[in-house]
Design a protein around this motif. Structure first.
Motif, PDB file in Angstrom:
ATOM      1  N   GLY A  32       0.820  -1.203   0.000  1.00 57.27           N
ATOM      2  CA  GLY A  32       0.000   0.000   0.000  1.00 57.27           C
ATOM      3  C   GLY A  32       0.855   1.255   0.000  1.00 57.27           C
ATOM      4  O   GLY A  32       0.537   2.241  -0.669  1.00 57.27           O
ATOM      5  N   TYR A 109      -3.634  -8.934  -3.434  1.00 56.09           N
ATOM      6  CA  TYR A 109      -2.406  -8.491  -2.772  1.00 56.09           C
ATOM      7  C   TYR A 109      -1.290  -9.515  -2.980  1.00 56.09           C
ATOM      8  O   TYR A 109      -0.142  -9.171  -3.256  1.00 56.09           O
ATOM      9  CB  TYR A 109      -2.698  -8.343  -1.277  1.00 56.09           C
ATOM     10  CG  TYR A 109      -1.745  -7.467  -0.512  1.00 56.09           C
ATOM     11  CD1 TYR A 109      -1.938  -6.097  -0.464  1.00 56.09           C
ATOM     12  CD2 TYR A 109      -0.664  -8.004   0.181  1.00 56.09           C
ATOM     13  CE1 TYR A 109      -1.086  -5.282   0.244  1.00 56.09           C
ATOM     14  CE2 TYR A 109       0.197  -7.196   0.900  1.00 56.09           C
ATOM     15  CZ  TYR A 109      -0.023  -5.837   0.932  1.00 56.09           C
ATOM     16  OH  TYR A 109       0.828  -5.021   1.631  1.00 56.09           O
ATOM     17  N   PHE A 230      -6.781   1.661   3.209  1.00 54.74           N
ATOM     18  CA  PHE A 230      -5.983   0.527   2.766  1.00 54.74           C
ATOM     19  C   PHE A 230      -4.615   0.548   3.432  1.00 54.74           C
ATOM     20  O   PHE A 230      -4.152  -0.447   3.986  1.00 54.74           O
ATOM     21  CB  PHE A 230      -5.834   0.568   1.241  1.00 54.74           C
ATOM     22  CG  PHE A 230      -5.166  -0.640   0.653  1.00 54.74           C
ATOM     23  CD1 PHE A 230      -5.914  -1.750   0.299  1.00 54.74           C
ATOM     24  CD2 PHE A 230      -3.796  -0.672   0.461  1.00 54.74           C
ATOM     25  CE1 PHE A 230      -5.301  -2.881  -0.237  1.00 54.74           C
ATOM     26  CE2 PHE A 230      -3.175  -1.795  -0.079  1.00 54.74           C
ATOM     27  CZ  PHE A 230      -3.928  -2.900  -0.429  1.00 54.74           C
TER      28      PHE A 230
HETATM   29  N1  PHE Z   1      -1.951  -1.875   4.926  1.00 52.46           N
HETATM   30  C1  PHE Z   1      -1.448  -2.863   4.049  1.00 52.46           C
HETATM   31  C2  PHE Z   1      -0.534  -2.182   3.035  1.00 52.46           C
HETATM   32  O1  PHE Z   1      -0.442  -0.995   2.995  1.00 52.46           O
HETATM   33  C3  PHE Z   1      -2.529  -3.640   3.362  1.00 52.46           C
HETATM   34  C4  PHE Z   1      -3.635  -4.073   4.257  1.00 52.46           C
HETATM   35  C5  PHE Z   1      -4.926  -3.655   4.019  1.00 52.46           C
HETATM   36  C6  PHE Z   1      -3.377  -4.865   5.396  1.00 52.46           C
HETATM   37  C7  PHE Z   1      -5.964  -4.010   4.863  1.00 52.46           C
HETATM   38  C8  PHE Z   1      -4.407  -5.219   6.249  1.00 52.46           C
HETATM   39  C9  PHE Z   1      -5.684  -4.785   5.988  1.00 52.46           C
HETATM   40  O2  PHE Z   1       0.108  -2.815   2.249  1.00 52.46           O
END
Ligand code: PHE
Length: 453
Positions: A32, A109, A230
């Protein structure tokens, strides 16, 4: 046997306060920040996006994170079980949304995380030691549009995620985060120095740091909101789940503050790394998801020991992605372990496999399925990203705010003060945000972004 019973009754806890902060930051900091943030900022005009993003993060984001920690530690339960235990009624549906979002997010992801694994290998074999950015673009394009090899790396990444989750929170997640976070910071700084000193690189710095609000639309604001949720891992119960493993003596607001700060710092640093390179090599900042993967190898190719730095970078990115992926799988696994009586190993393997399968069409969306429109003119990958990050997470955050502000507000205040017995002076401000500001702002931005009015 007595030992086993005792362990089963007492919930596993983080080893230390620092361990928890690093694990929660490990969840937050991931693709993210380093993959998504630079291209989102690039697509949305740079500086203005950054300002709106940070404003949302330090008002709504930090407040929702604290709300999730409170719900988690108060209930000592998973995302669904927490709402069932604290109130019941229809509220567990909020957790159910979260679990659904977890399935979707992890499926795509893991595909992107697989790209980082493949790029580690490409770095070692010298396949990336090319100075021509156009050639690097071709390498990226032909790799992600291939049918089988990205799927192999997607499978490897899911297997790693499953492995960490089945080792349990303390042993796996906490240890990995303790090494990763400092290393990631150090490497980012080294790389930024190279990127901003490239001829023309300062233009990228100016692009990110001097806001031009003339092009801002409601779509920009809603992109910034989705990105905030996110990036901070909010709205789907990841922080509820992590908070549930936290001891009463720990300071919740302090932890939320640190995690938010670290996550934002890494996003800004990633922007300062990627965007100067984009300008130096004459790329279009709105080129989208390939930005990090195409421009950075061009930076590495211009450095002494470039292959080594490239390998190190993609290694750290893979680990950062792993600590995030683990927190997403943990949301789903914790529910099946707590409330469905399934053991951790079985839950991690079976659920992880289902998520792997769901990721296959996302991976194919970069190639054979790229023109297959599933819904609203989006291919499978874009649809998963849109439904989870732009709808489920903000809606989850809205409901979590309302829950803490209106349903458990009294107990929430006690929970905040649990570590030292003092109710902080800003509690009223936080109350105002979770009761009114966050729900109204999220609803407004969502509807505006969707063009409802
Ligand atoms: N925050 C994580 C990232 O930036 C992605 C993520 C999203 C993890 C939602 C947990 C819940 O890569």
């Amino acid at each position: 046997q007595y030992e086993v019973c005792k362990r089963m009754m007492k919930r596993e806890h983080w080893g230390s306060r620092l361990g928890f902060i690093l694990a929660a930051a490990g969840s937050a900091v991931g693709l993210g920040n380093i993959w998504k943030f630079p291209y989102m900022a690039g697509e949305n005009g740079g500086g203005a996006f950054l300002v709106i993003y940070l404003a949302l993060v330090f008002t709504i984001g930090i407040s929702v994170m604290l709300a999730e920690f409170v719900i988690g530690r108060m209930s000592e339960k998973n995302a669904i079980g927490a709402f069932a235990k604290l109130k019941g009624g229809l509220w567990p549906i909020v957790g159910l949304f979260g679990v659904a979002a977890a399935f979707m997010i992890l499926s795509f992801y893991s595909v992107v995380a697989g790209w980082t694994l493949s790029y580690m290998i490409k770095a070692v074999t010298g396949a990336l030691s090319i100075e021509d950015p156009a050639a690097l673009g071709d390498i990226f394009g032909s790799f992600i549009s291939d049918t089988t090899s990205p799927l192999i790396f997607h499978a490897i990444f899911m297997a790693l995620t499953i492995f960490v989750v089945l080792s349990g929170v303390g042993a796996g997640i906490e240890r990995a985060s303790k090494i990763l976070m400092p290393a990631l910071f150090a490497l980012l700084i080294v790389l930024i120095v190279r990127s901003v000193t490239l001829p023309g690189g300062m233009e990228g710095v100016a692009f990110l740091l001097s806001p031009d609000f003339s092009k801002v639309t409601w779509a920009t604001v809603s992109d910034a909101l989705s990105q905030a949720f996110f990036s901070l891992s909010l709205g789907m119960g990841a922080m509820i789940t992590y908070g549930s493993y936290l001891a009463k003596k720990e300071n919740l607001p302090g932890s939320a503050g640190w995690v938010t700060l670290l996550d934002s710092a890494v996003a800004v640093l990633a922007g300062l790394l990627v965007l100067p390179a984009v300008f130096a090599f004459g790329f279009d900042p709105s080129a989208g998801p390939g930005l990090t993967f195409i421009t950075l190898p061009a930076v590495f190719a211009q450095m002494p020991f470039g292959s080594f730095f490239a390998f190190l970078f993609f290694l750290l990115l893979a680990i950062a992605a792993l600590t995030s992926a683990v927190s997403i799988l943990e949301v789903v696994v914790a529910y099946f372990v707590d409330d469905r009586g399934i053991n951790r190993k079985t839950a991690a393997v079976v659920l992880g496999f289902v998520i792997f399968l769901l990721g296959i069409p996302s991976s194919l969306s970069m190639g054979v399925m790229s023109d297959v429109e599933i819904l609203w003119g989006k291919n499978f990958f874009d649809l998963m990203d849109f439904v989870s990050s732009s709808l489920l997470l903000p809606i989850g955050g809205l409901l979590i705010s309302l829950f803490v502000g209106w349903i458990v507000w009294g107990k929430a205040q006690e929970e905040i003060a649990a570590h030292n017995g003092i109710v902080p002076i800003w509690i009223g401000a936080w109350g105002l945000i979770v009761k009114f500001v966050a729900p109204l702002a999220i609803a407004f931005i969502l509807l505006k972004g969707l063009g409802v009015f």
